[in-house]
Design an enzyme around this catalytic site. Structure first.
Site, PDB file in Angstrom:
ATOM      1  N   CYS A 149       0.811  -1.228   0.000  1.00  0.00           N
ATOM      2  CA  CYS A 149       0.000   0.000   0.000  1.00  0.00           C
ATOM      3  C   CYS A 149       0.842   1.275   0.000  1.00  0.00           C
ATOM      4  O   CYS A 149       0.403   2.307  -0.526  1.00  0.00           O
ATOM      5  CB  CYS A 149      -0.981  -0.015   1.170  1.00  0.00           C
ATOM      6  N   LYS A 205      10.165  -3.799   0.695  1.00  0.00           N
ATOM      7  CA  LYS A 205       9.077  -3.810  -0.298  1.00  0.00           C
ATOM      8  C   LYS A 205       9.068  -2.487  -1.056  1.00  0.00           C
ATOM      9  O   LYS A 205       8.928  -2.443  -2.284  1.00  0.00           O
ATOM     10  CB  LYS A 205       7.725  -4.023   0.384  1.00  0.00           C
ATOM     11  N   HIS A 242      -1.797   6.859   3.107  1.00  0.00           N
ATOM     12  CA  HIS A 242      -0.332   6.812   3.180  1.00  0.00           C
ATOM     13  C   HIS A 242       0.236   7.965   2.344  1.00  0.00           C
ATOM     14  O   HIS A 242      -0.143   8.152   1.178  1.00  0.00           O
ATOM     15  CB  HIS A 242       0.202   5.506   2.603  1.00  0.00           C
TER      16      HIS A 242
HETATM   17  P1  NAP Z   1      -6.249  -7.660   9.579  1.00  0.00           P
HETATM   18  O1  NAP Z   1      -7.102  -6.486   9.864  1.00  0.00           O
HETATM   19  O2  NAP Z   1      -5.384  -8.187  10.668  1.00  0.00           O
HETATM   20  O3  NAP Z   1      -7.184  -8.849   9.040  1.00  0.00           O
HETATM   21  C1  NAP Z   1      -6.680 -10.142   8.841  1.00  0.00           C
HETATM   22  C2  NAP Z   1      -7.757 -11.049   8.294  1.00  0.00           C
HETATM   23  O4  NAP Z   1      -7.181 -12.354   8.073  1.00  0.00           O
HETATM   24  C3  NAP Z   1      -8.925 -11.291   9.242  1.00  0.00           C
HETATM   25  O5  NAP Z   1     -10.078 -11.545   8.478  1.00  0.00           O
HETATM   26  C4  NAP Z   1      -8.517 -12.561  10.006  1.00  0.00           C
HETATM   27  O6  NAP Z   1      -9.623 -13.317  10.446  1.00  0.00           O
HETATM   28  C5  NAP Z   1      -7.824 -13.326   8.898  1.00  0.00           C
HETATM   29  N1  NAP Z   1      -6.801 -14.232   9.468  1.00  0.00           N
HETATM   30  C6  NAP Z   1      -5.793 -13.925  10.300  1.00  0.00           C
HETATM   31  N2  NAP Z   1      -5.057 -15.035  10.601  1.00  0.00           N
HETATM   32  C7  NAP Z   1      -5.662 -16.061   9.961  1.00  0.00           C
HETATM   33  C8  NAP Z   1      -5.412 -17.457   9.903  1.00  0.00           C
HETATM   34  N3  NAP Z   1      -4.380 -18.018  10.525  1.00  0.00           N
HETATM   35  N4  NAP Z   1      -6.240 -18.223   9.146  1.00  0.00           N
HETATM   36  C9  NAP Z   1      -7.277 -17.665   8.495  1.00  0.00           C
HETATM   37  N5  NAP Z   1      -7.574 -16.344   8.510  1.00  0.00           N
HETATM   38  C10 NAP Z   1      -6.774 -15.549   9.237  1.00  0.00           C
HETATM   39  O7  NAP Z   1      -5.248  -7.368   8.363  1.00  0.00           O
HETATM   40  P2  NAP Z   1      -5.450  -6.411   7.081  1.00  0.00           P
HETATM   41  O8  NAP Z   1      -4.899  -5.062   7.370  1.00  0.00           O
HETATM   42  O9  NAP Z   1      -6.830  -6.536   6.572  1.00  0.00           O
HETATM   43  O10 NAP Z   1      -4.414  -7.035   6.047  1.00  0.00           O
HETATM   44  C11 NAP Z   1      -4.693  -8.219   5.341  1.00  0.00           C
HETATM   45  C12 NAP Z   1      -3.641  -8.422   4.265  1.00  0.00           C
HETATM   46  O11 NAP Z   1      -3.689  -7.327   3.344  1.00  0.00           O
HETATM   47  C13 NAP Z   1      -2.201  -8.486   4.798  1.00  0.00           C
HETATM   48  O12 NAP Z   1      -1.454  -9.375   4.016  1.00  0.00           O
HETATM   49  C14 NAP Z   1      -1.715  -7.059   4.578  1.00  0.00           C
HETATM   50  O13 NAP Z   1      -0.317  -6.979   4.441  1.00  0.00           O
HETATM   51  C15 NAP Z   1      -2.403  -6.704   3.268  1.00  0.00           C
HETATM   52  N6  NAP Z   1      -2.626  -5.272   3.048  1.00  0.00           N
HETATM   53  C16 NAP Z   1      -3.144  -4.495   4.032  1.00  0.00           C
HETATM   54  C17 NAP Z   1      -3.360  -3.149   3.772  1.00  0.00           C
HETATM   55  C18 NAP Z   1      -3.916  -2.209   4.799  1.00  0.00           C
HETATM   56  O14 NAP Z   1      -3.940  -0.994   4.547  1.00  0.00           O
HETATM   57  N7  NAP Z   1      -4.365  -2.692   5.943  1.00  0.00           N
HETATM   58  C19 NAP Z   1      -3.059  -2.618   2.523  1.00  0.00           C
HETATM   59  C20 NAP Z   1      -2.532  -3.461   1.542  1.00  0.00           C
HETATM   60  C21 NAP Z   1      -2.330  -4.789   1.815  1.00  0.00           C
HETATM   61  P3  NAP Z   1     -10.203 -13.213  11.957  1.00  0.00           P
HETATM   62  O15 NAP Z   1     -10.953 -11.901  12.041  1.00  0.00           O
HETATM   63  O16 NAP Z   1     -11.089 -14.396  12.013  1.00  0.00           O
HETATM   64  O17 NAP Z   1      -9.014 -13.269  12.875  1.00  0.00           O
END
Ligand code: NAP
Length: 345
Positions: A149, A205, A242
């Protein structure tokens, strides 16, 4: 218009919720499956998810029962917003089971047979899908990825300059929002009244992904662009958006007007989620700002400002993008629209 059934892996998380919000009422997509961890699986989405976005959870998904992150899911396309440690194995399992997987995670971004896409910049890299299918024996399925991001915040203006003048090198300093760390993310005791000069795994990254995005695709492979990036990444007390401060050396000389024009005139796509302006350059000396500009173009426009000649480098500028929209779910949805437009799905 044909409606495709989509599933979201990591549907309860920060990016997963943004997918749910952006897909509400989408003319081409309908959410039919939601999946997350064992903590959530088996519960209706409204119960499993601690909804953090404005507005209510869309009624159409409230009662969908969250499933484990395993194929099969009742859908045609899989959007993935899983943590990278689980994404690698899971996304491969879905691709192998025949699903197009459109991922936000970092797991496959730098694999040389996986497109790292910003739809407006490098849609020709979709040609890698054929290489990937042959090499990995995927059959109908495949994986495509979005950039990090923070990379999305500066790669578009850098792409504009690289195409017109050639980029030789860049220094990038990012100021990244709290939501970029997911939920619950950084502790309030750590981020309030503070700036954190370290985001685990982020600087490598930011130093490498833009070169792949701006690489040349031919004969089934990508040759990365040959400029270097030096990055420092900071977490700041902003909820969404960002910001990147960029200093850049160009291979060919250019005027300030040409630099601004190269950014403003970058071609846009004619897809449902395409913004009217891919890059907007603002003249006001105090812009861009996350609170004022992150929702520009419904969160899909990259807002640039403070474009000036620099005393040490050729030019400097500040650019901003919405990290969970253009930096994650919004771009993934745009990529899915592109795949349909190109006849790949
Ligand atoms: P997050 O808020 O921590 O959400 C993580 C999600 O994955 C939740 O739905 C969680 O489910 C699930 N999860 C976690 N551990 C798991 C496991 N062991 N098995 C199955 N499901 C699991 O994270 P996020 O910010 O949305 O980021 C998600 C991905 O997108 C990451 O790879 C991150 O690097 C990428 N990303 C994020 C952003 C951003 O701005 N946040 C931007 C670009 C890319 P539960 O709720 O059931 O725990």
């Amino acid at each position: 218009m044909k409606k495709y059934r989509v599933g979201i892996l990591g549907a309860t998380g920060t990016v997963g919720q943004r997918f749910v919000q952006l897909l509400e009422g989408h003319p081409q997509f309908e959410i039919t499956a939601l999946a997350a961890s064992d903590r959530s699986a088996g519960k209706p989405y409204a119960e499993a998810c601690a909804w953090k976005l404005s507005g209510d959870i869309p009624a159409s998904v409230k009662e969908i029962v969250v499933q484990p992150i395993e194929p099969p899911l009742d859908c045609d396309i899989v959007f993935s917003s899983l943590p990278s440690n689980v994404a690698r194995e899971t996304e491969e399992a879905f691709a192998r089971a025949g699903y197009p997987v459109i991922s936000n995670s970092s797991s496959y971004r730098m694999d040389d047979d996986v497109p790292l896409l910003i739809a407006e910049i490098n849609y020709d890299h979709l040609g890698l899908i054929e290489t990937q299918r042959q090499r990995r024996g995927f059959g109908k399925g495949f994986i495509i990825t979005n950039p990090n991001c923070a990379v999305t915040a500066f790669a578009p203006p850098l792409a504009a300059l690289h195409r017109k003048f050639g980029v030789e090198s860049a220094i990038v300093t990012t100021m990244q929002a709290i939501s970029g760390a997911g939920y619950p993310g950084v502790s309030s005791m750590d981020i309030s009244d503070n700036v954190l000069p370290y985001i685990a795994g982020e600087e490598p990254k930011v130093e490498t992904e833009a070169q792949k995005i701006l690489g040349d695709f031919s004969n089934g492979t990508i040759t990365n662009a040959d400029f270097s990036v030096s990055a420092q990444c900071f977490r700041v007390a902003v909820i969404d958006g960002h910001t990147a401060s960029v200093r850049v050396n160009l291979k060919n000389t250019s005027t300030l007007e040409d630099v601004v024009d190269a950014m403003q005139s970058f071609p846009v796509l004619d897809l449902h989620s395409s913004p009217e302006k891919f890059i907007e350059v603002l003249d006001e000396p105090s812009r861009p700002q996350p609170r004022l500009d992150r929702d520009n173009g419904h969160g899909m426009t990259i807002t640039v400002g403070r474009v000036f000649p620099d005393n040490v480098f050729d030019y400097r500028f500040v650019s901003l993008s919405h990290n969970t929209v253009r930096g994650a779910a919004g771009s993934a949805i745009l990529n899915a629209e592109l795949l349909i437009d190109k006849g790949i799905i």
